[in-house]
Design an enzyme around this catalytic site. Structure first.
Site, PDB file in Angstrom:
ATOM      1  N   HIS A 132       0.824  -1.214   0.000  1.00  0.00           N
ATOM      2  CA  HIS A 132       0.000   0.000   0.000  1.00  0.00           C
ATOM      3  C   HIS A 132       0.862   1.269   0.000  1.00  0.00           C
ATOM      4  O   HIS A 132       2.052   1.236   0.336  1.00  0.00           O
ATOM      5  CB  HIS A 132      -0.912   0.016   1.220  1.00  0.00           C
ATOM      6  CG  HIS A 132      -0.158   0.061   2.527  1.00  0.00           C
ATOM      7  ND1 HIS A 132       0.381   1.222   3.048  1.00  0.00           N
ATOM      8  CD2 HIS A 132       0.142  -0.925   3.407  1.00  0.00           C
ATOM      9  CE1 HIS A 132       0.985   0.960   4.194  1.00  0.00           C
ATOM     10  NE2 HIS A 132       0.856  -0.337   4.440  1.00  0.00           N
ATOM     11  N   GLU A 163      -2.282  -6.863   7.310  1.00  0.00           N
ATOM     12  CA  GLU A 163      -1.018  -6.856   8.034  1.00  0.00           C
ATOM     13  C   GLU A 163      -1.129  -7.743   9.267  1.00  0.00           C
ATOM     14  O   GLU A 163      -2.227  -8.136   9.686  1.00  0.00           O
ATOM     15  CB  GLU A 163      -0.685  -5.399   8.432  1.00  0.00           C
ATOM     16  CG  GLU A 163       0.626  -5.192   9.173  1.00  0.00           C
ATOM     17  CD  GLU A 163       1.831  -5.666   8.400  1.00  0.00           C
ATOM     18  OE1 GLU A 163       2.092  -6.894   8.440  1.00  0.00           O
ATOM     19  OE2 GLU A 163       2.508  -4.828   7.767  1.00  0.00           O
TER      20      GLU A 163
END
Length: 295
Positions: A85, A160
């Site tokens: 990202h 994550e």
């Protein structure tokens, strides 16, 4: 004036060779519930260190189609393009994000556009998958729009690592304010869970590797994009190349490529951490995340 440093040459492996990381057994994908948390953190208090791509830097060559890549398996491969990202204000402030839902900052949005334009000039993927956390979701939606893909498929298994009690804390404060959680976070024991509901590295690897193969099973012989996070991407590469550790950093919107055999499931690392598309936006060299303590 923010100090600049030269961009390292991206790691590239030939199609028939392995590059960096130990394959845990794939297990059924787990479902994770978002942890509530504050919004994006404050801007960094100290001057960030920007790393820029060389003006003439070219990324590693990518195959025009997944099926054109053949290794010892002798069959077709699915080409998995993995993008981290874009930058968040929490990255810049060195705040541990984990499952907390920080948004992209202005630089992160520029990085998302840059990587999207880069991917739009390559072989068109058939699908794009993403973590459902905002920083990854917005990056993926930008890529989908510019690459003219119909929609993004969100999967919480691409999130994550959950960092438990350390989520939302600055790294520099974690050791003194949450010593037990910090000790678990930096532990070399892969089965070490983090107090406060945090995952072990083995748990992270199991869910993201399982997700990888689930997605590949749907798109055999094709090209797909996954948008995820530094720690998750490092675990995917650890699975793909178990014999060589990854010493570099997975920077924001870096592009990595794994080929997955459609017949054996064997993985081949084709490129790691390429940021040649960030010639104008640059990347924060001292931003948190993307290294061995990524979160």
């Amino acid at each position: 004036m923010r100090p600049l440093s030269a961009l390292p040459t991206p790691s590239v492996a030939s199609v028939s060779a392995f590059l960096p990381y130990p394959p845990p057994a794939a297990v059924a994908a787990k479902s994770f519930t978002p942890s509530p948390g504050p919004g994006p953190g404050p801007a960094a208090a100290t001057a960030p260190q920007i790393r820029w791509a060389h003006a003439s830097g070219a990324g590693p060559a990518m195959s025009s189609s997944a099926s054109s890549a053949e290794g010892k398996d002798g069959g077709e491969f699915t080409e998995v393009v993995i993008v981290r990202h874009g930058e968040t204000s929490w990255n810049a402030s060195r705040i541990i994000q984990g499952h907390l839902d920080a948004e992209l900052n202005d630089i992160g949005r520029q990085q998302a556009v840059a990587v999207a334009h880069r991917l739009s000039k390559e072989a068109k993927p058939v699908a794009i998958y993403s973590s459902d956390l905002k920083r990854a979701a917005e990056t993926a939606q930008t890529i989908a729009r510019i690459c003219n893909l119909p929609n993004v498929v969100f999967d919480p298994a691409l999130r994550e690592r959950h960092i438990g009690d350390l989520q939302g804390m600055k790294l520099q404060d974690a050791a003194t304010e949450r010593p037990e959680a910090y000790k678990a976070f930096v532990s070399h024991k892969r089965n070490q869970q983090i107090p406060g509901g945090g995952e072990s590295l083995d748990q992270l690897s199991e869910r993201c590797v399982s997700c990888l193969y689930k997605i590949v099973e749907k798109h055999k012989g094709e090209r797909i994009i996954l948008v995820s996070h530094g720690g998750t991407i490092r675990e995917l590469y650890r699975h793909a190349s178990p014999t060589k550790p990854l010493h570099g950093k997975i920077h924001n919107t870096s592009v990595s490529v794994i080929l997955v055999s459609d017949t054996t499931g064997r993985c081949i690392v084709k490129a790691v951490g390429d940021i040649s598309h960030l010639q104008e936006t640059g990347v924060l060299d001292n931003a948190f995340g993307g290294d061995k303590n990524s979160a």
